[in-house]
Scaffold this motif. Structure first.
Motif, PDB file in Angstrom:
ATOM      1  N   UNK A  50      -3.634  41.275  73.977  1.00 41.51           N
ATOM      2  CA  UNK A  50      -3.778  42.071  72.749  1.00 41.51           C
ATOM      3  C   UNK A  50      -2.474  42.694  72.271  1.00 41.51           C
ATOM      4  N   UNK A  62      -8.183  36.182  85.845  1.00 39.95           N
ATOM      5  CA  UNK A  62      -7.205  37.275  85.826  1.00 39.95           C
ATOM      6  C   UNK A  62      -6.097  37.024  84.799  1.00 39.95           C
ATOM      7  N   UNK A  63      -5.946  37.993  83.880  1.00 42.08           N
ATOM      8  CA  UNK A  63      -4.901  37.892  82.852  1.00 42.08           C
ATOM      9  C   UNK A  63      -3.840  38.961  83.104  1.00 42.08           C
ATOM     10  N   UNK A  64      -2.584  38.593  82.913  1.00 42.98           N
ATOM     11  CA  UNK A  64      -1.517  39.568  83.159  1.00 42.98           C
ATOM     12  C   UNK A  64      -0.351  39.329  82.223  1.00 42.98           C
ATOM     13  N   UNK A  65       0.194  40.411  81.666  1.00 47.55           N
ATOM     14  CA  UNK A  65       1.420  40.293  80.880  1.00 47.55           C
ATOM     15  C   UNK A  65       2.442  41.299  81.393  1.00 47.55           C
ATOM     16  N   UNK A  66       3.651  41.249  80.821  1.00 45.43           N
ATOM     17  CA  UNK A  66       4.860  41.944  81.282  1.00 45.43           C
ATOM     18  C   UNK A  66       5.486  41.107  82.406  1.00 45.43           C
ATOM     19  N   UNK A  69       5.928  42.399  86.072  1.00 47.47           N
ATOM     20  CA  UNK A  69       4.627  42.473  86.764  1.00 47.47           C
ATOM     21  C   UNK A  69       4.162  41.064  87.153  1.00 47.47           C
ATOM     22  N   UNK A  73       3.457  39.609  90.876  1.00 48.98           N
ATOM     23  CA  UNK A  73       2.137  39.014  91.168  1.00 48.98           C
ATOM     24  C   UNK A  73       2.299  37.618  91.767  1.00 48.98           C
ATOM     25  N   UNK A  76       3.385  37.494  95.314  1.00 46.90           N
ATOM     26  CA  UNK A  76       2.377  37.929  96.294  1.00 46.90           C
ATOM     27  C   UNK A  76       1.173  36.991  96.344  1.00 46.90           C
ATOM     28  N   UNK A  77       0.824  36.386  95.218  1.00 49.07           N
ATOM     29  CA  UNK A  77      -0.440  35.643  95.153  1.00 49.07           C
ATOM     30  C   UNK A  77      -0.311  34.207  95.665  1.00 49.07           C
TER      31      UNK A  77
END
Lengths: 242, 242
Positions: A50, A62-66, A69, A73, A76-77
Protein backbone atom coordinates in the motif's frame (compact mmCIF):
# COMPACT_ATOMS: atom_id res chain seq x y z
CA UNK A 1 5.26 -21.54 -4.30
CA UNK A 2 8.50 -19.68 -5.09
CA UNK A 3 9.36 -16.40 -3.47
CA UNK A 4 8.10 -13.43 -5.50
CA UNK A 5 10.30 -10.36 -5.73
CA UNK A 6 8.76 -7.12 -7.07
CA UNK A 7 11.45 -4.79 -8.35
CA UNK A 8 12.56 -2.08 -10.72
CA UNK A 9 16.23 -2.68 -11.51
CA UNK A 10 16.76 1.08 -11.83
CA UNK A 11 16.15 1.34 -8.06
CA UNK A 12 19.16 0.56 -5.80
CA UNK A 13 17.15 -1.18 -3.01
CA UNK A 14 15.56 -3.41 -5.67
CA UNK A 15 18.97 -4.35 -7.05
CA UNK A 16 20.25 -5.08 -3.53
CA UNK A 17 17.48 -7.61 -2.89
CA UNK A 18 17.88 -9.25 -6.32
CA UNK A 19 21.65 -9.47 -5.93
CA UNK A 20 21.35 -11.03 -2.47
CA UNK A 21 18.96 -13.71 -3.77
CA UNK A 22 21.18 -14.53 -6.74
CA UNK A 23 24.41 -14.66 -4.73
CA UNK A 24 22.81 -16.98 -2.20
CA UNK A 25 21.04 -19.24 -4.68
CA UNK A 26 17.59 -18.35 -3.34
CA UNK A 27 14.98 -19.34 -5.91
CA UNK A 28 12.59 -16.56 -6.81
CA UNK A 29 10.31 -15.16 -9.46
CA UNK A 30 11.24 -11.62 -10.47
CA UNK A 31 8.32 -9.31 -11.22
CA UNK A 32 9.51 -6.14 -12.95
CA UNK A 33 7.46 -2.99 -12.36
CA UNK A 34 8.69 0.01 -14.30
CA UNK A 35 8.52 3.06 -12.02
CA UNK A 36 8.92 5.45 -14.97
CA UNK A 37 5.77 3.93 -16.48
CA UNK A 38 3.96 4.06 -13.09
CA UNK A 39 3.56 0.27 -13.00
CA UNK A 40 3.95 0.42 -9.19
CA UNK A 41 0.81 2.55 -8.72
CA UNK A 42 -1.82 0.06 -9.90
CA UNK A 43 -4.66 -1.19 -7.63
CA UNK A 44 -3.20 -4.73 -7.98
CA UNK A 45 0.15 -3.64 -6.59
CA UNK A 46 -1.53 -1.60 -3.85
CA UNK A 47 -2.86 -4.91 -2.48
CA UNK A 48 0.74 -6.11 -2.20
CA UNK A 49 2.31 -2.89 -0.99
CA UNK A 50 0.00 0.00 0.00
CA UNK A 51 3.03 2.32 0.09
CA UNK A 52 3.48 1.77 -3.67
CA UNK A 53 7.22 1.36 -3.12
CA UNK A 54 9.73 -1.17 -4.47
CA UNK A 55 11.07 -3.71 -3.65
CA UNK A 56 8.48 -5.95 -2.02
CA UNK A 57 8.65 -9.71 -1.47
CA UNK A 58 5.80 -12.18 -1.17
CA UNK A 59 6.76 -15.48 0.45
CA UNK A 60 3.63 -17.64 0.57
CA UNK A 61 1.13 -15.53 2.51
CA UNK A 62 3.82 -13.26 3.92
CA UNK A 63 4.33 -9.82 2.36
CA UNK A 64 7.23 -7.55 3.25
CA UNK A 65 8.61 -4.24 2.04
CA UNK A 66 11.60 -2.02 2.96
CA UNK A 67 14.79 -3.46 1.51
CA UNK A 68 16.78 -3.68 4.75
CA UNK A 69 13.95 -5.58 6.44
CA UNK A 70 13.75 -7.86 3.38
CA UNK A 71 17.50 -8.58 3.40
CA UNK A 72 17.35 -9.50 7.10
CA UNK A 73 14.29 -11.70 6.51
CA UNK A 74 15.94 -13.53 3.61
CA UNK A 75 19.12 -14.08 5.65
CA UNK A 76 17.07 -15.73 8.40
CA UNK A 77 14.35 -17.52 6.44
CA UNK A 78 16.45 -19.36 3.84
CA UNK A 79 18.68 -22.23 4.91
CA UNK A 80 22.13 -22.15 3.47
CA UNK A 81 22.68 -18.38 3.61
CA UNK A 82 26.18 -18.05 5.15
CA UNK A 83 26.10 -16.28 8.52
CA UNK A 84 28.50 -13.48 7.51
CA UNK A 85 25.65 -11.82 5.58
CA UNK A 86 23.77 -11.23 8.86
CA UNK A 87 25.85 -12.43 11.82
CA UNK A 88 24.11 -13.94 14.84
CA UNK A 89 26.72 -12.49 17.24
CA UNK A 90 24.87 -9.66 19.03
CA UNK A 91 27.67 -7.07 18.85
CA UNK A 92 28.31 -7.65 15.15
CA UNK A 93 24.60 -7.74 14.35
CA UNK A 94 24.02 -4.51 16.30
CA UNK A 95 26.77 -2.69 14.41
CA UNK A 96 25.16 -3.88 11.19
CA UNK A 97 21.79 -2.47 12.30
CA UNK A 98 23.60 0.77 13.15
CA UNK A 99 25.15 1.21 9.70
CA UNK A 100 21.86 0.25 8.00
CA UNK A 101 20.01 2.89 10.06
CA UNK A 102 22.72 5.44 9.30
CA UNK A 103 22.34 4.63 5.58
CA UNK A 104 18.68 5.78 5.57
CA UNK A 105 19.30 9.28 6.84
CA UNK A 106 22.75 9.92 5.38
CA UNK A 107 24.12 8.14 2.31
CA UNK A 108 20.75 7.10 0.82
CA UNK A 109 19.24 10.52 1.46
CA UNK A 110 22.23 12.34 -0.02
CA UNK A 111 22.22 10.14 -3.13
CA UNK A 112 18.47 10.56 -3.54
CA UNK A 113 18.64 14.33 -3.10
CA UNK A 114 21.36 14.69 -5.71
CA UNK A 115 20.05 12.23 -8.30
CA UNK A 116 16.34 12.90 -8.01
CA UNK A 117 16.89 16.62 -8.48
CA UNK A 118 19.13 16.16 -11.50
CA UNK A 119 18.83 13.03 -13.65
CA UNK A 120 15.99 10.97 -12.21
CA UNK A 121 13.43 13.74 -11.73
CA UNK A 122 14.04 14.71 -15.33
CA UNK A 123 13.27 11.16 -16.49
CA UNK A 124 9.92 11.47 -14.65
CA UNK A 125 9.32 14.85 -16.31
CA UNK A 126 9.58 16.76 -13.00
CA UNK A 127 11.10 20.24 -12.70
CA UNK A 128 14.72 20.22 -11.55
CA UNK A 129 15.68 21.79 -8.24
CA UNK A 130 19.29 23.00 -8.22
CA UNK A 131 19.19 23.99 -4.53
CA UNK A 132 17.94 20.53 -3.45
CA UNK A 133 20.55 18.85 -5.69
CA UNK A 134 23.27 20.93 -4.03
CA UNK A 135 22.01 20.00 -0.55
CA UNK A 136 21.93 16.34 -1.63
CA UNK A 137 25.52 16.47 -2.87
CA UNK A 138 26.63 18.09 0.39
CA UNK A 139 25.10 15.27 2.45
CA UNK A 140 26.47 12.68 0.01
CA UNK A 141 30.03 14.00 0.33
CA UNK A 142 29.70 14.09 4.13
CA UNK A 143 28.47 10.49 4.05
CA UNK A 144 31.30 9.32 1.79
CA UNK A 145 33.77 10.91 4.21
CA UNK A 146 32.20 8.96 7.10
CA UNK A 147 32.35 5.76 5.07
CA UNK A 148 36.03 6.33 4.29
CA UNK A 149 37.13 7.38 7.78
CA UNK A 150 34.78 5.48 10.06
CA UNK A 151 32.69 2.65 8.64
CA UNK A 152 35.54 1.24 6.48
CA UNK A 153 38.31 2.10 8.95
CA UNK A 154 39.00 -1.40 10.26
CA UNK A 155 38.13 -3.93 7.57
CA UNK A 156 37.75 -4.79 3.94
CA UNK A 157 33.97 -4.51 4.38
CA UNK A 158 31.70 -2.38 6.59
CA UNK A 159 31.89 -2.28 10.42
CA UNK A 160 35.32 -3.91 10.60
CA UNK A 161 34.45 -7.09 8.77
CA UNK A 162 36.56 -9.15 6.37
CA UNK A 163 33.52 -10.82 4.88
CA UNK A 164 30.59 -9.05 3.19
CA UNK A 165 27.24 -8.45 4.88
CA UNK A 166 23.81 -7.30 3.72
CA UNK A 167 24.97 -3.74 4.50
CA UNK A 168 27.76 -3.91 1.90
CA UNK A 169 25.28 -5.03 -0.74
CA UNK A 170 22.76 -2.36 0.23
CA UNK A 171 25.16 0.57 0.37
CA UNK A 172 27.20 -0.35 -2.71
CA UNK A 173 24.03 -0.77 -4.81
CA UNK A 174 23.13 2.75 -3.65
CA UNK A 175 26.45 4.30 -4.61
CA UNK A 176 26.29 2.64 -8.04
CA UNK A 177 23.49 5.09 -8.87
CA UNK A 178 26.22 7.73 -9.30
CA UNK A 179 27.01 5.99 -12.61
CA UNK A 180 24.07 7.98 -14.02
CA UNK A 181 26.03 11.22 -13.67
CA UNK A 182 28.50 12.39 -16.29
CA UNK A 183 31.90 10.69 -15.98
CA UNK A 184 33.37 14.00 -14.88
CA UNK A 185 30.86 14.48 -12.05
CA UNK A 186 31.07 10.82 -11.03
CA UNK A 187 34.85 10.97 -10.73
CA UNK A 188 34.83 14.40 -9.06
CA UNK A 189 32.57 13.07 -6.30
CA UNK A 190 34.03 9.59 -5.77
CA UNK A 191 37.75 9.80 -6.58
CA UNK A 192 38.90 11.31 -3.24
CA UNK A 193 37.63 8.20 -1.41
CA UNK A 194 40.20 5.48 -1.98
CA UNK A 195 38.87 3.02 0.59
CA UNK A 196 35.33 3.49 -0.70
CA UNK A 197 36.49 2.79 -4.27
CA UNK A 198 38.35 -0.35 -3.16
CA UNK A 199 35.33 -1.52 -1.14
CA UNK A 200 33.04 -1.11 -4.18
CA UNK A 201 35.46 -3.25 -6.22
CA UNK A 202 35.65 -5.86 -3.43
CA UNK A 203 31.86 -6.03 -3.18
CA UNK A 204 31.57 -6.41 -6.95
CA UNK A 205 34.17 -9.15 -6.87
CA UNK A 206 32.58 -11.24 -4.09
CA UNK A 207 29.16 -11.02 -5.75
CA UNK A 208 30.37 -11.69 -9.34
CA UNK A 209 29.02 -12.47 -11.87
CA UNK A 210 25.63 -11.41 -10.48
CA UNK A 211 26.67 -7.84 -9.68
CA UNK A 212 27.22 -6.88 -13.32
CA UNK A 213 24.13 -8.74 -14.49
CA UNK A 214 21.87 -6.95 -11.97
CA UNK A 215 23.41 -3.57 -12.89
CA UNK A 216 23.11 -4.11 -16.67
CA UNK A 217 20.10 -1.82 -17.08
CA UNK A 218 21.86 0.95 -15.12
CA UNK A 219 24.73 0.97 -17.60
CA UNK A 220 22.32 0.96 -20.54
CA UNK A 221 20.58 4.03 -19.14
CA UNK A 222 23.95 5.62 -18.36
CA UNK A 223 24.94 5.22 -22.02
CA UNK A 224 21.70 6.84 -23.20
CA UNK A 225 22.05 9.73 -20.75
CA UNK A 226 25.64 10.41 -21.72
CA UNK A 227 24.83 10.17 -25.43
CA UNK A 228 21.92 12.55 -24.96
CA UNK A 229 24.17 15.06 -23.24
CA UNK A 230 26.55 14.91 -26.14
CA UNK A 231 23.89 15.15 -28.86
CA UNK A 232 21.47 17.35 -26.88
CA UNK A 233 18.60 15.11 -27.92
CA UNK A 234 15.43 15.61 -25.90
CA UNK A 235 14.40 13.80 -22.75
CA UNK A 236 11.20 12.53 -24.40
CA UNK A 237 13.23 10.81 -27.05
CA UNK A 238 15.41 9.17 -24.41
CA UNK A 239 12.39 7.96 -22.44
CA UNK A 240 10.92 6.47 -25.60
CA UNK A 241 14.12 4.53 -26.15
CA UNK A 242 14.18 2.99 -22.66
CA UNK B 1 30.07 -1.18 35.10
CA UNK B 2 26.55 0.09 34.45
CA UNK B 3 25.30 0.85 30.98
CA UNK B 4 25.96 4.47 30.00
CA UNK B 5 23.31 6.28 27.97
CA UNK B 6 24.24 9.59 26.30
CA UNK B 7 21.15 11.65 25.59
CA UNK B 8 19.49 15.00 25.17
CA UNK B 9 15.91 14.66 26.39
CA UNK B 10 14.78 17.23 23.80
CA UNK B 11 15.61 14.65 21.10
CA UNK B 12 12.92 11.99 20.40
CA UNK B 13 15.35 9.09 19.75
CA UNK B 14 17.07 9.90 23.07
CA UNK B 15 13.75 9.82 24.91
CA UNK B 16 12.85 6.51 23.25
CA UNK B 17 16.01 4.82 24.55
CA UNK B 18 15.62 6.30 28.05
CA UNK B 19 11.97 5.30 28.21
CA UNK B 20 12.74 1.74 27.11
CA UNK B 21 15.42 1.35 29.81
CA UNK B 22 13.14 2.72 32.51
CA UNK B 23 10.10 0.64 31.53
CA UNK B 24 12.22 -2.53 31.51
CA UNK B 25 14.12 -1.83 34.72
CA UNK B 26 17.49 -1.76 32.93
CA UNK B 27 20.03 -0.05 35.18
CA UNK B 28 21.90 2.77 33.51
CA UNK B 29 23.76 5.99 34.03
CA UNK B 30 22.24 8.90 32.11
CA UNK B 31 24.72 11.39 30.66
CA UNK B 32 22.95 14.53 29.48
CA UNK B 33 24.53 16.42 26.57
CA UNK B 34 22.72 19.63 25.68
CA UNK B 35 22.59 19.90 21.88
CA UNK B 36 21.65 23.58 22.05
CA UNK B 37 24.86 24.22 23.96
CA UNK B 38 26.87 22.01 21.52
CA UNK B 39 27.84 19.58 24.27
CA UNK B 40 27.71 16.77 21.71
CA UNK B 41 30.51 18.25 19.58
CA UNK B 42 33.40 17.93 22.02
CA UNK B 43 36.54 15.84 21.29
CA UNK B 44 35.62 13.61 24.29
CA UNK B 45 32.24 12.77 22.80
CA UNK B 46 33.78 12.27 19.34
CA UNK B 47 35.68 9.32 20.84
CA UNK B 48 32.34 7.79 21.81
CA UNK B 49 30.40 8.72 18.69
CA UNK B 50 32.30 10.17 15.72
CA UNK B 51 28.97 11.14 14.12
CA UNK B 52 28.35 13.54 17.04
CA UNK B 53 24.77 12.29 17.24
CA UNK B 54 22.59 11.32 20.18
CA UNK B 55 21.69 8.86 21.66
CA UNK B 56 24.69 6.59 22.11
CA UNK B 57 25.14 3.74 24.57
CA UNK B 58 28.33 2.36 26.06
CA UNK B 59 28.01 -1.13 27.54
CA UNK B 60 31.42 -2.11 28.87
CA UNK B 61 33.70 -1.84 25.85
CA UNK B 62 30.81 -1.85 23.39
CA UNK B 63 29.67 1.44 21.86
CA UNK B 64 26.54 1.79 19.76
CA UNK B 65 24.58 4.62 18.16
CA UNK B 66 21.37 4.90 16.08
CA UNK B 67 18.34 4.57 18.35
CA UNK B 68 16.63 1.69 16.52
CA UNK B 69 19.83 -0.36 16.66
CA UNK B 70 20.16 0.50 20.36
CA UNK B 71 16.57 -0.54 21.14
CA UNK B 72 17.12 -3.89 19.41
CA UNK B 73 20.42 -4.39 21.23
CA UNK B 74 18.88 -3.63 24.63
CA UNK B 75 15.96 -5.99 23.92
CA UNK B 76 18.41 -8.82 23.23
CA UNK B 77 21.24 -8.07 25.68
CA UNK B 78 19.27 -7.63 28.90
CA UNK B 79 17.58 -10.60 30.51
CA UNK B 80 14.05 -9.99 31.64
CA UNK B 81 12.96 -7.76 28.74
CA UNK B 82 9.56 -9.24 27.72
CA UNK B 83 9.61 -10.63 24.19
CA UNK B 84 6.75 -8.43 22.91
CA UNK B 85 9.18 -5.48 22.71
CA UNK B 86 11.17 -7.29 19.99
CA UNK B 87 9.51 -10.60 19.09
CA UNK B 88 11.66 -13.58 18.13
CA UNK B 89 9.04 -14.84 15.66
CA UNK B 90 10.55 -14.09 12.23
CA UNK B 91 7.39 -12.72 10.59
CA UNK B 92 6.60 -10.40 13.50
CA UNK B 93 10.21 -9.30 13.82
CA UNK B 94 10.43 -8.60 10.09
CA UNK B 95 7.30 -6.44 10.14
CA UNK B 96 8.84 -4.53 13.03
CA UNK B 97 12.03 -3.96 11.01
CA UNK B 98 9.82 -2.79 8.15
CA UNK B 99 7.99 -0.14 10.18
CA UNK B 100 11.26 1.01 11.79
CA UNK B 101 12.83 1.43 8.33
CA UNK B 102 9.72 3.24 7.09
CA UNK B 103 9.96 5.57 10.11
CA UNK B 104 13.39 6.86 9.02
CA UNK B 105 12.35 8.07 5.58
CA UNK B 106 8.75 9.07 6.28
CA UNK B 107 7.45 10.01 9.73
CA UNK B 108 10.81 10.97 11.27
CA UNK B 109 11.84 12.91 8.17
CA UNK B 110 8.51 14.74 7.99
CA UNK B 111 8.63 15.67 11.67
CA UNK B 112 12.23 16.81 11.36
CA UNK B 113 11.54 18.88 8.26
CA UNK B 114 8.61 20.66 9.87
CA UNK B 115 10.09 21.24 13.33
CA UNK B 116 13.66 22.01 12.39
CA UNK B 117 12.54 24.65 9.93
CA UNK B 118 10.19 26.30 12.39
CA UNK B 119 10.79 25.96 16.14
CA UNK B 120 14.02 23.98 16.56
CA UNK B 121 16.16 25.79 14.01
CA UNK B 122 15.15 29.03 15.67
CA UNK B 123 16.39 27.74 19.04
CA UNK B 124 19.76 27.07 17.38
CA UNK B 125 19.73 30.57 15.87
CA UNK B 126 19.42 29.27 12.29
CA UNK B 127 17.41 31.04 9.58
CA UNK B 128 13.91 29.62 9.09
CA UNK B 129 12.96 27.98 5.81
CA UNK B 130 9.23 28.18 5.11
CA UNK B 131 9.44 26.06 1.96
CA UNK B 132 11.26 23.21 3.75
CA UNK B 133 8.80 23.42 6.66
CA UNK B 134 5.91 23.11 4.21
CA UNK B 135 7.54 20.08 2.54
CA UNK B 136 8.09 18.56 6.00
CA UNK B 137 4.45 19.03 6.95
CA UNK B 138 3.33 17.46 3.67
CA UNK B 139 5.41 14.34 4.34
CA UNK B 140 4.28 14.29 7.98
CA UNK B 141 0.59 14.36 7.02
CA UNK B 142 1.16 11.61 4.46
CA UNK B 143 2.93 9.54 7.13
CA UNK B 144 0.14 10.07 9.68
CA UNK B 145 -2.36 8.88 7.07
CA UNK B 146 -0.31 5.71 6.53
CA UNK B 147 -0.12 5.16 10.29
CA UNK B 148 -3.89 5.55 10.63
CA UNK B 149 -4.89 3.43 7.63
CA UNK B 150 -2.13 0.85 7.40
CA UNK B 151 0.26 0.43 10.32
CA UNK B 152 -2.48 0.71 12.98
CA UNK B 153 -5.17 -1.01 10.91
CA UNK B 154 -5.24 -4.35 12.74
CA UNK B 155 -4.18 -3.82 16.32
CA UNK B 156 -3.93 -1.57 19.34
CA UNK B 157 -0.22 -1.16 18.58
CA UNK B 158 1.85 -1.10 15.37
CA UNK B 159 1.92 -3.95 12.81
CA UNK B 160 -1.20 -5.64 14.15
CA UNK B 161 0.00 -6.19 17.69
CA UNK B 162 -1.93 -6.01 20.94
CA UNK B 163 1.22 -5.49 22.99
CA UNK B 164 3.72 -2.65 22.55
CA UNK B 165 7.05 -3.02 20.75
CA UNK B 166 10.17 -0.91 20.41
CA UNK B 167 8.55 0.62 17.30
CA UNK B 168 5.65 2.04 19.32
CA UNK B 169 8.08 3.68 21.72
CA UNK B 170 10.22 5.05 18.91
CA UNK B 171 7.42 6.47 16.77
CA UNK B 172 5.33 7.89 19.62
CA UNK B 173 8.38 9.66 21.10
CA UNK B 174 8.82 11.19 17.64
CA UNK B 175 5.24 12.40 17.32
CA UNK B 176 5.41 13.94 20.81
CA UNK B 177 7.75 16.55 19.31
CA UNK B 178 4.63 18.17 17.80
CA UNK B 179 3.89 19.42 21.33
CA UNK B 180 6.38 22.19 20.55
CA UNK B 181 3.99 23.71 18.01
CA UNK B 182 1.17 26.07 19.03
CA UNK B 183 -1.89 24.23 20.34
CA UNK B 184 -3.76 25.30 17.23
CA UNK B 185 -1.16 23.86 14.84
CA UNK B 186 -0.74 20.71 16.94
CA UNK B 187 -4.48 20.01 16.88
CA UNK B 188 -4.86 20.95 13.23
CA UNK B 189 -2.23 18.37 12.25
CA UNK B 190 -3.12 15.52 14.62
CA UNK B 191 -6.88 15.70 15.25
CA UNK B 192 -7.99 13.98 12.00
CA UNK B 193 -6.15 10.80 13.05
CA UNK B 194 -8.31 9.09 15.67
CA UNK B 195 -6.44 5.78 15.73
CA UNK B 196 -3.12 7.59 15.97
CA UNK B 197 -4.40 9.65 18.92
CA UNK B 198 -5.69 6.52 20.70
CA UNK B 199 -2.39 4.72 20.04
CA UNK B 200 -0.42 7.61 21.55
CA UNK B 201 -2.61 7.40 24.67
CA UNK B 202 -2.21 3.61 24.82
CA UNK B 203 1.57 3.88 24.52
CA UNK B 204 1.65 6.53 27.26
CA UNK B 205 -0.50 4.32 29.45
CA UNK B 206 1.59 1.11 29.09
CA UNK B 207 4.81 3.03 29.78
CA UNK B 208 3.47 5.11 32.72
CA UNK B 209 4.73 6.73 34.87
CA UNK B 210 8.01 6.88 32.93
CA UNK B 211 6.50 8.40 29.80
CA UNK B 212 5.56 11.67 31.49
CA UNK B 213 8.81 11.82 33.44
CA UNK B 214 10.95 11.42 30.29
CA UNK B 215 8.86 14.06 28.46
CA UNK B 216 8.98 16.59 31.34
CA UNK B 217 11.56 18.84 29.66
CA UNK B 218 9.56 18.87 26.41
CA UNK B 219 6.54 20.31 28.22
CA UNK B 220 8.72 22.89 30.00
CA UNK B 221 10.06 24.05 26.65
CA UNK B 222 6.56 23.98 25.17
CA UNK B 223 5.39 26.32 27.93
CA UNK B 224 8.25 28.76 27.27
CA UNK B 225 7.65 28.71 23.51
CA UNK B 226 3.94 29.34 23.88
CA UNK B 227 4.53 32.12 26.45
CA UNK B 228 7.07 33.71 24.15
CA UNK B 229 4.62 33.68 21.27
CA UNK B 230 2.09 35.45 23.47
CA UNK B 231 4.49 38.02 24.90
CA UNK B 232 6.70 38.33 21.77
CA UNK B 233 9.81 38.14 23.95
CA UNK B 234 12.99 37.44 22.00
CA UNK B 235 14.54 34.07 21.22
CA UNK B 236 17.75 34.98 23.05
CA UNK B 237 15.83 35.57 26.23
CA UNK B 238 14.08 32.22 25.88
CA UNK B 239 17.35 30.36 25.32
CA UNK B 240 18.82 32.02 28.39
CA UNK B 241 15.91 30.74 30.45
CA UNK B 242 16.31 27.12 29.35
Amino acid sequence: MALKVYVDRMSPPSRAVLLFCKVNGIEFEEILLDILKNKHTTPEYKEINPMYKLPTIVDGEFKLFESHAILIYLSCAFLGVPSHWYPSDLSKRSKLHSVLDWHHTNLHRGLGGLLFNTILGQLKGLPLNAEAAKEGEKLLVKSLTKLENFWLKDGRFLVGSFQPSIADISLVCGIMQLELLSKKDHDRILSPYKKVLQWIEDTKSVTAPHFDEVHGILFKVQKRIRERKETQSGITEMKAKL
